[in-house]
Design a protein around this motif. Structure first.
Motif, mmCIF file in Angstrom:
data_model
loop_
_atom_site.group_PDB
_atom_site.id
_atom_site.type_symbol
_atom_site.label_atom_id
_atom_site.label_comp_id
_atom_site.label_asym_id
_atom_site.label_seq_id
_atom_site.Cartn_x
_atom_site.Cartn_y
_atom_site.Cartn_z
ATOM 1 N N ASP A 166 31.216 45.576 -34.467
ATOM 2 C CA ASP A 166 30.720 44.613 -35.474
ATOM 3 C C ASP A 166 30.013 43.419 -34.845
ATOM 4 O OD1 ASP A 166 31.682 46.197 -37.498
ATOM 5 O OD2 ASP A 166 33.547 45.071 -37.770
ATOM 6 N N VAL A 167 30.300 43.158 -33.566
ATOM 7 C CA VAL A 167 29.644 42.024 -32.888
ATOM 8 C C VAL A 167 28.787 42.517 -31.719
ATOM 9 C CG1 VAL A 167 31.341 40.287 -33.551
ATOM 10 C CG2 VAL A 167 31.741 41.658 -31.499
ATOM 11 N N ARG A 168 28.395 43.780 -31.784
ATOM 12 C CA ARG A 168 27.611 44.385 -30.696
ATOM 13 C C ARG A 168 26.321 43.599 -30.427
ATOM 14 N NH1 ARG A 168 27.077 49.329 -28.130
ATOM 15 N NH2 ARG A 168 28.912 50.086 -29.266
ATOM 16 N N GLU A 169 25.618 43.246 -31.482
ATOM 17 C CA GLU A 169 24.344 42.534 -31.318
ATOM 18 C C GLU A 169 24.543 41.209 -30.590
ATOM 19 O OE1 GLU A 169 20.715 40.779 -34.117
ATOM 20 O OE2 GLU A 169 22.105 42.283 -34.922
ATOM 21 N N LEU A 170 25.626 40.500 -30.917
ATOM 22 C CA LEU A 170 25.914 39.225 -30.266
ATOM 23 C C LEU A 170 26.291 39.439 -28.805
ATOM 24 C CD1 LEU A 170 26.271 36.174 -30.544
ATOM 25 C CD2 LEU A 170 28.609 36.575 -31.337
ATOM 26 N N LEU A 171 27.088 40.467 -28.539
ATOM 27 C CA LEU A 171 27.507 40.753 -27.166
ATOM 28 C C LEU A 171 26.314 41.093 -26.271
ATOM 29 C CD1 LEU A 171 30.720 42.893 -27.781
ATOM 30 C CD2 LEU A 171 30.628 40.728 -26.564
ATOM 31 N N GLU A 172 25.362 41.823 -26.824
ATOM 32 C CA GLU A 172 24.209 42.231 -26.029
ATOM 33 C C GLU A 172 23.305 41.058 -25.670
ATOM 34 O OE1 GLU A 172 22.536 45.278 -28.449
ATOM 35 O OE2 GLU A 172 23.849 46.847 -27.644
ATOM 36 N N LYS A 173 23.479 39.925 -26.355
ATOM 37 C CA LYS A 173 22.688 38.729 -26.062
ATOM 38 C C LYS A 173 23.356 37.829 -25.024
ATOM 39 C CE LYS A 173 20.517 38.502 -30.651
ATOM 40 N NZ LYS A 173 20.386 37.704 -31.903
ATOM 41 N N MET A 174 24.594 38.142 -24.660
ATOM 42 C CA MET A 174 25.302 37.315 -23.696
ATOM 43 C C MET A 174 24.633 37.401 -22.320
ATOM 44 S SD MET A 174 27.773 36.036 -25.523
ATOM 45 C CE MET A 174 28.885 35.370 -24.293
ATOM 46 N N ASP A 175 24.630 36.294 -21.594
ATOM 47 C CA ASP A 175 24.018 36.270 -20.266
ATOM 48 C C ASP A 175 24.809 37.103 -19.266
ATOM 49 O OD1 ASP A 175 21.986 34.612 -21.119
ATOM 50 O OD2 ASP A 175 23.081 32.772 -20.621
ATOM 51 N N LYS A 176 26.125 37.137 -19.462
ATOM 52 C CA LYS A 176 26.982 37.862 -18.531
ATOM 53 C C LYS A 176 27.837 38.884 -19.273
ATOM 54 C CE LYS A 176 26.060 36.041 -14.484
ATOM 55 N NZ LYS A 176 25.618 36.881 -13.337
ATOM 56 N N ARG A 177 28.041 40.048 -18.607
ATOM 57 C CA ARG A 177 28.933 41.091 -19.104
ATOM 58 C C ARG A 177 29.919 41.428 -17.996
ATOM 59 N NH1 ARG A 177 24.747 45.735 -20.643
ATOM 60 N NH2 ARG A 177 24.981 45.866 -18.385
ATOM 61 N N SER A 178 30.926 42.203 -18.331
ATOM 62 C CA SER A 178 31.951 42.528 -17.336
ATOM 63 C C SER A 178 31.373 43.273 -16.139
ATOM 64 C CB SER A 178 33.056 43.362 -17.979
ATOM 65 O OG SER A 178 32.555 44.597 -18.451
ATOM 66 N N LYS A 184 28.897 36.247 -6.534
ATOM 67 C CA LYS A 184 27.955 35.133 -6.573
ATOM 68 C C LYS A 184 28.259 34.169 -7.720
ATOM 69 C CE LYS A 184 24.139 37.734 -4.507
ATOM 70 N NZ LYS A 184 22.746 38.249 -4.710
ATOM 71 N N ASP A 185 29.001 34.645 -8.703
ATOM 72 C CA ASP A 185 29.333 33.793 -9.853
ATOM 73 C C ASP A 185 30.576 32.940 -9.612
ATOM 74 O OD1 ASP A 185 27.275 34.730 -11.673
ATOM 75 O OD2 ASP A 185 28.369 36.631 -11.717
ATOM 76 N N ALA A 186 31.184 33.073 -8.440
ATOM 77 C CA ALA A 186 32.389 32.294 -8.124
ATOM 78 C C ALA A 186 32.099 30.797 -8.219
ATOM 79 C CB ALA A 186 32.886 32.644 -6.727
ATOM 80 N N ASN A 187 33.045 30.075 -8.818
ATOM 81 C CA ASN A 187 32.969 28.613 -8.973
ATOM 82 C C ASN A 187 31.875 28.162 -9.934
ATOM 83 O OD1 ASN A 187 35.084 28.233 -7.069
ATOM 84 N ND2 ASN A 187 33.590 28.527 -5.409
ATOM 85 N N LYS A 188 31.304 29.109 -10.690
ATOM 86 C CA LYS A 188 30.318 28.749 -11.695
ATOM 87 C C LYS A 188 30.951 28.798 -13.087
ATOM 88 C CE LYS A 188 26.271 30.613 -9.259
ATOM 89 N NZ LYS A 188 25.143 31.604 -9.346
ATOM 90 N N ASN A 189 30.405 28.028 -13.987
ATOM 91 C CA ASN A 189 30.823 28.100 -15.385
ATOM 92 C C ASN A 189 29.974 29.153 -16.095
ATOM 93 O OD1 ASN A 189 32.803 26.054 -15.323
ATOM 94 N ND2 ASN A 189 31.226 24.469 -15.477
ATOM 95 N N ILE A 190 30.597 30.226 -16.514
ATOM 96 C CA ILE A 190 29.875 31.281 -17.227
ATOM 97 C C ILE A 190 30.604 31.563 -18.542
ATOM 98 C CG2 ILE A 190 28.997 32.339 -15.124
ATOM 99 C CD1 ILE A 190 31.165 34.462 -15.422
ATOM 100 N N THR A 191 29.890 32.146 -19.477
ATOM 101 C CA THR A 191 30.471 32.476 -20.781
ATOM 102 C C THR A 191 30.434 33.975 -20.995
ATOM 103 O OG1 THR A 191 29.696 30.379 -21.717
ATOM 104 C CG2 THR A 191 30.308 32.116 -23.275
ATOM 105 N N VAL A 192 31.583 34.526 -21.295
ATOM 106 C CA VAL A 192 31.687 35.954 -21.614
ATOM 107 C C VAL A 192 32.451 36.090 -22.927
ATOM 108 C CG1 VAL A 192 31.576 36.782 -19.237
ATOM 109 C CG2 VAL A 192 33.789 36.181 -20.237
ATOM 110 N N MET A 193 32.306 37.225 -23.574
ATOM 111 C CA MET A 193 33.012 37.455 -24.824
ATOM 112 C C MET A 193 33.507 38.893 -24.860
ATOM 113 S SD MET A 193 31.768 36.794 -28.757
ATOM 114 C CE MET A 193 30.621 38.151 -28.826
#
Length: 232
Positions: A166-178, A184-193
């Motif tokens: 149901d939230v596939r479209e929103l997930l596909e717009k996220m900058d980061k995925r699992s 390289k993302d260590a110590n950075k603030n990133i947003t995942v859902m």
């Protein structure tokens, strides 16, 4: 990967599946019975071998044809949860009646071995044994989320969908995925859902509260640890 290539992944089926994946058409494949928890090679061999002469028509017919020493109640429950018996009806209904149906099949098998005839063994042997009273049992259908939960429990993956569809479209717009998070993302603030599961509440040696678990999105899963916010 199959979905990305336009290949449909079909649920396991006692009518079509083998131990491993089996091709249904050029654009679809059935999940293998060997991937289902609690379903061993002996049970699969009985299912595949006994359908060669005649496809299973009903649950009663299926239970009358297989080796119930191999395909026991635990196996049947797992097959239902995986969707392998969907050909016989609603999963919730099958979960309500399968134990009684197996008991009836075992009685019928013993009577046939002893040359006896009973109410359960009357009728067309090609249709198994009568199940009219079981077919009319009341039940509450599973929600789509419940079906997906059982698929994950019994096969380790979701087959007929995903809880996050149901939230596939929103997930596909996220900058980061699992599957795109790296060192390289260590110590950075990133947003995942994603979907948080398998959570465990812990207390560190310094009496700080923390939670560990798994965050799952459409591309995979990753371990996460969350600490108490001391400033809240």
């Amino acid at each position: 990967a199959c979905r990305d290539m336009g290949i449909e992944i079909l649920p396991p089926s006692i009518l079509h599946s083998h131990y491993s994946f089996s091709v249904e058409t050029d654009t679809s494949t059935h999940y293998g019975l060997g991937a289902i928890k609690n379903v061993g090679e002996g049970a699969i061999e009985s299912i595949v071998e006994n359908r060669k002469n005649m496809p299973y028509k009903t649950l009663g017919h299926f239970l009358s044809q297989i080796d119930l020493r191999q395909v026991n109640k635990r196996v049947i429950e797992s097959l239902i949860k995986a969707g392998a018996l969907d050909h016989f009806g609603d999963r919730a209904h099958l979960m309500v009646i399968y134990e009684n149906a197996i008991d009836r099949a075992q009685v019928t098998a013993r009577e046939q071995q002893n040359g006896q005839v009973s109410l359960f063994s009357q009728g067309d042997s090609n249709d198994g044994f009568p199940m009219d009273d079981l077919e009319s049992v009341d039940y509450v259908p599973f929600s789509n989320q419940e079906k997906l939960r059982m698929e994950k429990e019994i096969m380790g993956v979701y087959i007929t969908g995903h809880p996050l569809d149901d939230v596939r479209e929103l997930l596909e717009k996220m900058d980061k995925r699992s599957d795109t998070i790296t060192q390289k993302d260590a110590n950075k603030n990133i947003t995942v859902m994603g979907l948080l599961s398998g959570c465990r509440r812990l207390i560190t040696k310094t009496k700080r509260k923390m939670v560990s678990g798994q965050l799952e999105d459409l591309s995979g899963t990753m371990s996460v640890i969350m600490f108490q916010n001391d400033h809240s």
